[in-house]
Design an enzyme around this catalytic site. Sequence first.
Site, PDB file in Angstrom:
ATOM      1  N   ARG A 157       1.208  -1.471   0.585  1.00 26.52           N
ATOM      2  CA  ARG A 157       0.109   0.513   0.172  1.00 26.52           C
ATOM      3  C   ARG A 157       0.848   1.351  -0.132  1.00 26.52           C
ATOM      4  O   ARG A 157       0.090   2.421  -0.081  1.00 26.52           O
ATOM      5  CB  ARG A 157      -0.909   0.354   0.982  1.00 26.52           C
ATOM      6  N   ASP A 340     -14.568  -9.287  13.886  1.00 27.79           N
ATOM      7  CA  ASP A 340     -13.658  -8.776  12.587  1.00 27.79           C
ATOM      8  C   ASP A 340     -14.006  -7.112  12.762  1.00 27.79           C
ATOM      9  O   ASP A 340     -13.888  -7.423  11.087  1.00 27.79           O
ATOM     10  CB  ASP A 340     -13.302  -9.398  11.707  1.00 27.79           C
ATOM     11  N   MET A 684       2.174 -20.793  -5.443  1.00 27.69           N
ATOM     12  CA  MET A 684       0.791 -21.273  -4.636  1.00 27.69           C
ATOM     13  C   MET A 684       2.137 -22.338  -4.248  1.00 27.69           C
ATOM     14  O   MET A 684       2.659 -23.192  -3.411  1.00 27.69           O
ATOM     15  CB  MET A 684       0.187 -22.236  -5.773  1.00 27.69           C
TER      16      MET A 684
HETATM   17 CA    CA Z   1      -9.411  -8.334  10.207  1.00 28.72          CA
END
Ligand code: CA
Length: 713
Positions: A157, A340, A684
Site C-alpha cells: 500500500r 472482525d 501457490m
Molecule cells: Ca481482520
Amino acid sequence: MSRAYGIILPAVLVLALAGCSGEKGGQQSSDQSSAPADQTATSGPAMVDAARLTNADAEPGNWMSTGRTYSGQRFSPLKQINADNVGKLGLAWHYDITDGKHGQEATPIVVDGVMYVSTDLSRVKALDAKTGKKLWSFDPEVDGAWLLHVCCGFINRGVAVWEGKVYVGTLDGRLIALDARNGKQIWSVQTFDKSRGYAITGAPLVVKGKVIIGNAGGEYDARGYVTAYDAETGNQIWRFYTVPGNPADGFENKTMEMAAKTWTGEWWKQGGGATVWNEFSYDPELNLIYFGTSNGVVWARAVRDPEGNDNLFVSSVLALDADTGEYKWHYQEVPGDQWDYDSCQNMILADLTIDGQPRKVLLHAQKNGFFFVLDRVTGKPISIKPFEKVTWAKGYDMTTGRPILTEAALYGKRGKPTLLQPGPAGAHNWQLMSFSPETGLVYIPAQQTSFTYSSDKGFVPKKLASNLGIDQSPVTPVDDDGKPVTAPEAGGSLLAWNPVTQKAVWNAKHSLSNNGGILSTAGNLIVQGTAEGNVEIFRADNGEMIWSTPAQSGVVAAPMSYEVDGEQYIAVSVGWGGFTPILMHSGVPVNVNRVLVFKLGGTDKLPPMPAAPDRGPLNPPAETGTPQTIAAGLHLYHTYCATCHGMTAVGGQINPDLRYSAALGDKDLWFGITSDGALNAGGMGAFGTELSHDDLLAIRDYVIARANETKDQ
Ligand code: CA
C-alpha cells in the site's frame, strides 16, 4: 453473494501467477534506467527531512507521504484543476505495471518531480512524474510461498521517503531502504519471526529519522506490534506490542501488564492478533503517533477468551510517543471484538470547532459502521454515530464509550447462523478516506456489506489457513424461529460526512462495493476510482459528478495530486485487488494494472482494452467424488482455497480458475502442486504439512463437481 462480499477467508491455492516477471515499459516509459548523474547524498532525489514533512502544506506541489501531510487528510491545496475547468482534463501519461496483475493499492508519492509507487508483492517503481518514464524499479523477490500467510491480498500500500532513501515493507517481513537515485538496496531488516503468520502490506511512515512499520496476521498466528527503525542504519529503536504475551515470560512494560488483565485462556499460543496492518498518522505538536489495531486471533471470542473479556488492545486506536514508543492512550472501539471489526482504517487528524470549542480531533470511519470523533490529546470519544446501516449495535453509550450490543450480535450465545451488518468487509475498509478543510467534510469510500456469523464448534488451530473460529462453509442465516433470512444486496457509495454534526451531506451510490480511496482538492474536487472501472470526479460541495473516464480496470487505490513545472497532475494506480475481487471472481473484469496520470489538456490515449483470455471450452474430468467427499472438499476448499480462488471456484481473472486446471485429471500432478509445492515460486503454497492426501483429493472432488455443474453456463 453477500457472504462472498462479507467474508475474509484463509489462504490459498494461488496457482501460477502468470505475468509476474518481465517488466514491460508503458506508453511513455522504457526500460532505460536513468538515475540522475549529478546527485549527491545531500542534493539527490527524495531529500525529505523533518522540516519538509512537518511543513508539507508549504509545498503543495509535492505529496511526500501517503497521506500528503502527517495529518493524513489526503487533501491537495492545488486548484489549477477545478470544478470549472475539469471538463478539459485528459490523460497526461500512463505507465503499465506488467510485473503483477493482482491489483494496485498504493497511493503514489511525488517528491521534486519523481514519483515513487509500490505494487503487488512489494515491488517499487520510480517514474518521472512529468512524463511517466521509468527511472528505476526494485523487486524484493518475495518468496511465493509466503502468500500462504496472507488472508486478503498481497498488494503493497505504499512507500515512505527520507533523506535520499525510499522505504518499503515486504510481504515476507523485510523493511528495506533503497537509494532514491537508482533503486539499489542500502539496508534490509527482517521485522518479524517467519515461523509465525505475519505479513506486511501497509506503508511505513517516517517521523524524525525513524521508520515506523507494523504488520498483518490477525487472521493467522500473530502478536501485533509496531516497530521504529533508524532510517539511516535500520537499527531497531523501539517496539510496542499491542497485546500481551505469555504472562509466564514477564511483561515488556506496565501497559502489557494492564492489558493482560483483560484476557483469559492461552491467547498467546496464537499470538492474540491486534496487528497494525495499515497507515499511521502523526501530530508533530503532541509528538504522538496514531494507529489502529486489527481483530484478535481468533475472531470468535468464545474460542479466543473463555471468559469473554475486552482483550486489549484488540480493535483499538492507540497513541504512542514518537520518540520512545511509550503508550500514551488507547480507545477500544470494539471491546472484545468478535466480528472482525478491525480498527485499521486510516485516521485523519483535524482541528474542528465542536460545540463552540476548538478541538484537536482524530476522525475514524470504522469497519463496524460507526464514525468516531476522538479527542486526539486524550483519546476520549467526543461523538460516535453510524454512517451506514448497523445491526450489531444500537449505538454507543457516551458515558462508558462502549457499544450497546443488539441481541443478535452475540451469535455464539444465539447458537444459530446470524446475519449482521456490516460484515467483515466493513462499512469502510482500508480504502483511504479524505478530509477537505475547505468544505469541512470527510469523504468516505463507504459500502454496504453483511455476513453470516456461525461459531465453529469443532475449531482446530491451523498454520496454513485463517484461524477464525467461524464456520467457513456456506451457511444460511436464520431468524429466531429458524426461518431463512435473505442477505441484503451489497453495494458501495462515496459518502460526504460532516464530522461536527455527524450527518451525511451527500451520497453518491456505486453499484459495487470495494471502490477506491479518495482525494479531495482545493479545486472543489473529490476524485475516486470505482470497482466498476472508472475514475470519477465530483464537486466536493454538493456531490455532482462532473467528470468520468474509463480506467479499464477496477480501482481500489486512492488518487493523489502534484505539480511539476507549473502544471497540476492527478494520479491514481488502477487494478482491482484485495480479497473482494478474488472472492467474487465472476464479477472481475480483466485487470490492466497501471498508473494513470491526468492534467488539463492531456492528450495521451490508452490502448484498446485487452480481451479476456480465451480458455476454450470447460472440459472437466468425469466426477470423481461421492456426496460425502464433495461436501468434505467444499468445507476444506472454503477454509484453505477460497481467498485466492474464489468462494464458488468460478472465475479466475486474478488467480487461476481451478476448473480449468490440468491437475484435476492427474492425481500425481495435483499432489505435486497442492501437497509438495511444485508451483511455490508462483505463489501457490504447499499444504502437505497440514492436509492429508485424502483431504486434497476431497478438495479436488469438490472442484471437479463445480466444474461439471458450471460447464454449460
Ligand atoms: Ca481482520
